[in-house]
Design an enzyme around this catalytic site. Structure first.
Site, mmCIF file in Angstrom:
data_model
loop_
_atom_site.group_PDB
_atom_site.id
_atom_site.type_symbol
_atom_site.label_atom_id
_atom_site.label_comp_id
_atom_site.label_asym_id
_atom_site.label_seq_id
_atom_site.Cartn_x
_atom_site.Cartn_y
_atom_site.Cartn_z
ATOM 1 N N GLN A 72 0.832 -1.200 0.000
ATOM 2 C CA GLN A 72 0.000 0.000 0.000
ATOM 3 C C GLN A 72 0.867 1.252 0.000
ATOM 4 O O GLN A 72 1.826 1.348 0.770
ATOM 5 C CB GLN A 72 -0.924 0.039 1.216
ATOM 6 C CG GLN A 72 -1.964 1.158 1.089
ATOM 7 C CD GLN A 72 -2.737 1.415 2.356
ATOM 8 O OE1 GLN A 72 -2.192 1.955 3.310
ATOM 9 N NE2 GLN A 72 -4.012 1.058 2.367
ATOM 10 N N CYS A 102 -6.163 7.010 5.382
ATOM 11 C CA CYS A 102 -5.451 7.322 6.626
ATOM 12 C C CYS A 102 -5.878 8.697 7.146
ATOM 13 O O CYS A 102 -5.786 9.692 6.423
ATOM 14 C CB CYS A 102 -3.946 7.304 6.403
ATOM 15 S SG CYS A 102 -3.018 7.748 7.888
ATOM 16 N N LYS A 141 -8.192 1.580 -0.550
ATOM 17 C CA LYS A 141 -8.771 1.604 0.800
ATOM 18 C C LYS A 141 -9.125 3.044 1.120
ATOM 19 O O LYS A 141 -8.289 3.942 0.983
ATOM 20 C CB LYS A 141 -7.799 1.054 1.837
ATOM 21 C CG LYS A 141 -8.419 0.970 3.247
ATOM 22 C CD LYS A 141 -7.494 0.263 4.220
ATOM 23 C CE LYS A 141 -8.208 0.009 5.542
ATOM 24 N NZ LYS A 141 -8.442 1.237 6.314
ATOM 25 N N GLY A 205 -13.631 -1.794 9.857
ATOM 26 C CA GLY A 205 -14.052 -0.994 10.998
ATOM 27 C C GLY A 205 -14.958 -1.773 11.931
ATOM 28 O O GLY A 205 -16.050 -2.190 11.549
#
Length: 330
Positions: A72, A102, A141, A205
């Site tokens: 990533q 992030c 992501k 999550g």
């Protein structure tokens, strides 16, 4: 059965999330042994890669036993991200993942990570260019949006799919939420239920129990779960979820001998990879969870997280095994 490009995955795969200073090769190896179907590296700065920064380059290390493995990267500058793709390709990962999720300030302040959620056209343009740059599958992501007033994840996911990504993992919080409150999986389900979507949609999550994974699969209809914090110091979590899928029953928690052995192997692999100083320091964050819930354990935990010498930490493991050998984990 979901696929990422040509990579065939099992039904409802479990993915190890990319986590800074956590999902390094030693930890990924433990998670892979314990049921993770896909593992991702720590997120890597594109700027760090093109400057040949030692810490960033080291994160490119991957091993055959990890596959399929994704590397990533994060950034917001087109030239840097494209050059980073070229560098990453040379490490021969199975997947390149883009971090658009992030939430930490030092990343967001550069318009990278979740920061790019304030500029969806740039997010799409950057993704399209990266897809065209490589033959490796590109995945993303991300989060639901920047804040509760700007959640457009159904549209965003569709646009990213249309420029060529092969899967998307969505964390059920906005950037403003950071990690507070409960993850909201409803918008992720809306992405999956969009009739134009045909790539895998993975939820992330609050998948912290086998029951939560079942709910994500059965009630929300997602293609898989990306697991982050629940795996820290608990690489067994993936097999615990899979066992629950098959039987509806919980696996007994690992006993003390298994926990000590995992902690010992984790530390030794970290030392072998990073050297003693970094290996000892960066494995500390896992010990609280390896030995969570044991009464009167503070003395031993403090030894583990303050000792600078590997021999001292290994000696503490031996002490723990001797003193708490018969402890029954709940």
């Amino acid at each position: 059965m979901p696929k990422i490009g040509d990579i065939q995955l099992p039904e409802f795969p479990l993915l190890l999330a990319p986590m800074e200073d956590v999902s390094d090769p030693p930890f990924r190896a433990l998670c892979k042994e314990n049921g993770a179907d896909v593992v991702y590296t720590e997120f890597i700065s594109s700027e760090g890669l093109i400057r040949d920064a030692a810490k960033s380059v080291m994160k490119l290390d991957i091993y055959e036993k990890e596959r399929p493995v994704g590397i990533q990267i994060f950034g917001a500058e087109m030239d840097s991200m494209l050059e980073a793709v070229d560098i990453v390709e040379r490490s021969r990962p199975d997947i390149i993942d883009i971090n658009f999720g992030c939430p930490v300030k030092k990343v967001v302040s550069k318009n990278a990570g979740a920061g790019i959620l304030r500029d969806i056209p740039l997010m799409v343009k950057l993704t399209e260019a990266m897809v065209k740059r490589t033959n490796l599958p590109i995945t993303v992501k991300t989060r639901l949006g920047w804040d509760s007033d700007s959640i457009k994840i159904v549209e965003v996911a569709e646009r990213l799919q249309d420029v060529g990504i092969k899967a998307i993992s969505i964390h059920g919080r906005t950037r403003v939420q950071m990690y507070k409150g409960d993850a909201n999986w409803e918008p992720i389900a809306a992405v999956k239920n969009n009739p134009r979507m045909h790539i895998p949609v993975f939820g992330n999550g609050d998948v912290d129990t086998p029951e939560a994974a079942v709910k994500m699969r059965d009630d929300f209809g997602l293609d898989g779960a990306m697991i982050g914090r629940a795996s820290i110091g608990n690489p067994w979590f993936f097999n615990q979820v899979k066992h629950y899928f098959k039987t509806g029953e919980h696996l007994p928690p690992p006993n003390m001998a298994k926990r000590v052995e995992a902690a010992r192997r984790h530390l030794q692999m970290s030392i072998d990879w990073k050297g003693e100083k970094l290996g000892v320091f960066e494995t500390r964050r896992h010990y609280t969870n390896y030995f969570k819930g044991i009464p009167h354990f503070k003395e031993y935990r403090m030894k583990m997280v303050t000792s600078d010498e590997a021999a001292d930490v290994f000696a503490t493991f031996d002490e723990v095994l001797e003193k708490f050998a018969d402890y029954q984990f709940a």
